[in-house]
Write a protein that holds these residues in place. Sequence first.
Motif, PDB file in Angstrom:
ATOM      1  N   THR A 152       0.854  -1.182   0.000  1.00  0.00           N
ATOM      2  CA  THR A 152       0.000   0.000   0.000  1.00  0.00           C
ATOM      3  C   THR A 152       0.894   1.237   0.000  1.00  0.00           C
ATOM      4  N   LYS A 153       0.267   2.407   0.040  1.00  0.00           N
ATOM      5  CA  LYS A 153       1.037   3.654   0.029  1.00  0.00           C
ATOM      6  C   LYS A 153       1.604   3.978   1.409  1.00  0.00           C
ATOM      7  N   PHE A 154       1.180   3.228   2.425  1.00  0.00           N
ATOM      8  CA  PHE A 154       1.699   3.471   3.777  1.00  0.00           C
ATOM      9  C   PHE A 154       2.366   2.208   4.308  1.00  0.00           C
ATOM     10  N   ASN A 155       3.159   2.390   5.346  1.00  0.00           N
ATOM     11  CA  ASN A 155       3.885   1.286   5.968  1.00  0.00           C
ATOM     12  C   ASN A 155       2.934   0.507   6.877  1.00  0.00           C
ATOM     13  N   GLN A 156       2.442  -0.610   6.385  1.00  0.00           N
ATOM     14  CA  GLN A 156       1.410  -1.344   7.112  1.00  0.00           C
ATOM     15  C   GLN A 156       1.927  -1.920   8.443  1.00  0.00           C
ATOM     16  N   THR A 157       1.025  -1.954   9.403  1.00  0.00           N
ATOM     17  CA  THR A 157       1.315  -2.591  10.687  1.00  0.00           C
ATOM     18  C   THR A 157       1.131  -4.100  10.552  1.00  0.00           C
ATOM     19  N   VAL A 158       2.044  -4.866  11.135  1.00  0.00           N
ATOM     20  CA  VAL A 158       1.944  -6.326  11.116  1.00  0.00           C
ATOM     21  C   VAL A 158       1.444  -6.806  12.479  1.00  0.00           C
ATOM     22  N   THR A 159       0.418  -7.630  12.448  1.00  0.00           N
ATOM     23  CA  THR A 159      -0.244  -8.082  13.675  1.00  0.00           C
ATOM     24  C   THR A 159      -0.264  -9.599  13.757  1.00  0.00           C
ATOM     25  N   VAL A 195       5.637  -3.598   8.131  1.00  0.00           N
ATOM     26  CA  VAL A 195       6.056  -4.370   6.957  1.00  0.00           C
ATOM     27  C   VAL A 195       7.500  -4.052   6.569  1.00  0.00           C
ATOM     28  N   ALA A 196       7.923  -2.816   6.826  1.00  0.00           N
ATOM     29  CA  ALA A 196       9.282  -2.416   6.444  1.00  0.00           C
ATOM     30  C   ALA A 196      10.357  -3.027   7.338  1.00  0.00           C
ATOM     31  N   PHE A 197       9.967  -3.645   8.456  1.00  0.00           N
ATOM     32  CA  PHE A 197      10.954  -4.288   9.323  1.00  0.00           C
ATOM     33  C   PHE A 197      11.652  -5.423   8.571  1.00  0.00           C
ATOM     34  N   ASP A 198      12.880  -5.746   8.998  1.00  0.00           N
ATOM     35  CA  ASP A 198      13.561  -6.925   8.476  1.00  0.00           C
ATOM     36  C   ASP A 198      12.780  -8.186   8.864  1.00  0.00           C
ATOM     37  N   SER A 245      -5.098 -21.344  17.228  1.00  0.00           N
ATOM     38  CA  SER A 245      -4.555 -20.892  15.940  1.00  0.00           C
ATOM     39  C   SER A 245      -3.862 -19.542  16.099  1.00  0.00           C
ATOM     40  N   ILE A 246      -2.927 -19.302  15.190  1.00  0.00           N
ATOM     41  CA  ILE A 246      -2.223 -18.011  15.125  1.00  0.00           C
ATOM     42  C   ILE A 246      -2.153 -17.603  13.663  1.00  0.00           C
ATOM     43  N   THR A 247      -2.436 -16.348  13.382  1.00  0.00           N
ATOM     44  CA  THR A 247      -2.271 -15.824  12.024  1.00  0.00           C
ATOM     45  C   THR A 247      -1.449 -14.549  12.072  1.00  0.00           C
ATOM     46  N   LEU A 248      -0.713 -14.318  11.001  1.00  0.00           N
ATOM     47  CA  LEU A 248       0.082 -13.092  10.844  1.00  0.00           C
ATOM     48  C   LEU A 248      -0.479 -12.336   9.654  1.00  0.00           C
ATOM     49  N   ALA A 249      -0.710 -11.044   9.815  1.00  0.00           N
ATOM     50  CA  ALA A 249      -1.260 -10.265   8.707  1.00  0.00           C
ATOM     51  C   ALA A 249      -0.810  -8.818   8.798  1.00  0.00           C
ATOM     52  N   ALA A 250      -0.629  -8.190   7.638  1.00  0.00           N
ATOM     53  CA  ALA A 250      -0.430  -6.746   7.588  1.00  0.00           C
ATOM     54  C   ALA A 250      -1.806  -6.092   7.516  1.00  0.00           C
ATOM     55  N   THR A 251      -1.844  -4.788   7.738  1.00  0.00           N
ATOM     56  CA  THR A 251      -3.113  -4.066   7.897  1.00  0.00           C
ATOM     57  C   THR A 251      -4.117  -4.365   6.790  1.00  0.00           C
TER      58      THR A 251
END
Length: 232
Positions: free
Chosen positions: A36-43, A178-181, A211-217
């Motif tokens: 996206t145009k912004f740095n998404q948060t990963v949760t 998302v920009a993190f290593d 269960s566990i899931t990983l997702a960006a915004t």
Amino acid sequence: MITRSKRYKKAAEMVPAGKTFSLEEAAELVRKLPGTKFNQTVTLSFHMGVDPKKGDQMVRGTCPLPHGSGKSVRVAVFATGAAADAAKAAGADLVGYEDLIAKVKEGSMDFDVAIATPAAMNEVRKLGKQLGPRGLMPNPRTGTVTDDTAGAVKAVKAGRVDFKLDKNGNIAATIGKVAFDVSALAENGTALIDSIVRAKPASARGKYVHSITLAATMSPALRIDVSKYVKL
């Protein structure tokens, strides 16, 4: 019915159906998905095997992320005297007592985390109507009721995240951007999982983490292989 964008649909096509990932694999893929145009948060989101209706099965706590959350956090501290001075020196954005309580009552809540000394809680707990709905009420279990205001402010500013079971038996907390290593996201994720496992209530029975899931915004969720990280 939710209408997905072309970008989201393209991202979903890049996720193998039915596959479960290690944290490293998921972190690597989420960085490759159309952005996206912004740095998404990963949760990281968890579905827990506890009963949220039972008070003795509440899961709540904090986790210091080794690489921070990537989020700029505004901190308010309800304190007087030396504790107030220490909070200011540690970088708190708002520090006060009666004046700060009055602002909150008027609806001014320009902060993300609230910290209070035990003495200040006598009045701060009366702000339940304002702070409660936003999850901002200080709580000893999250380290936000303390006389060590400087330590609490530094921990929050460094990237400590809070986690709490919701009414549907789920927990969600950020592990970075998302920009993190890849390694930073994976290590933050491991730290969060470890903290939630350590917070297992003594009364919980059976499978603790379903269960566990990983997702960006704004990206599809990736299923994590729970067996790699949870042995309970």
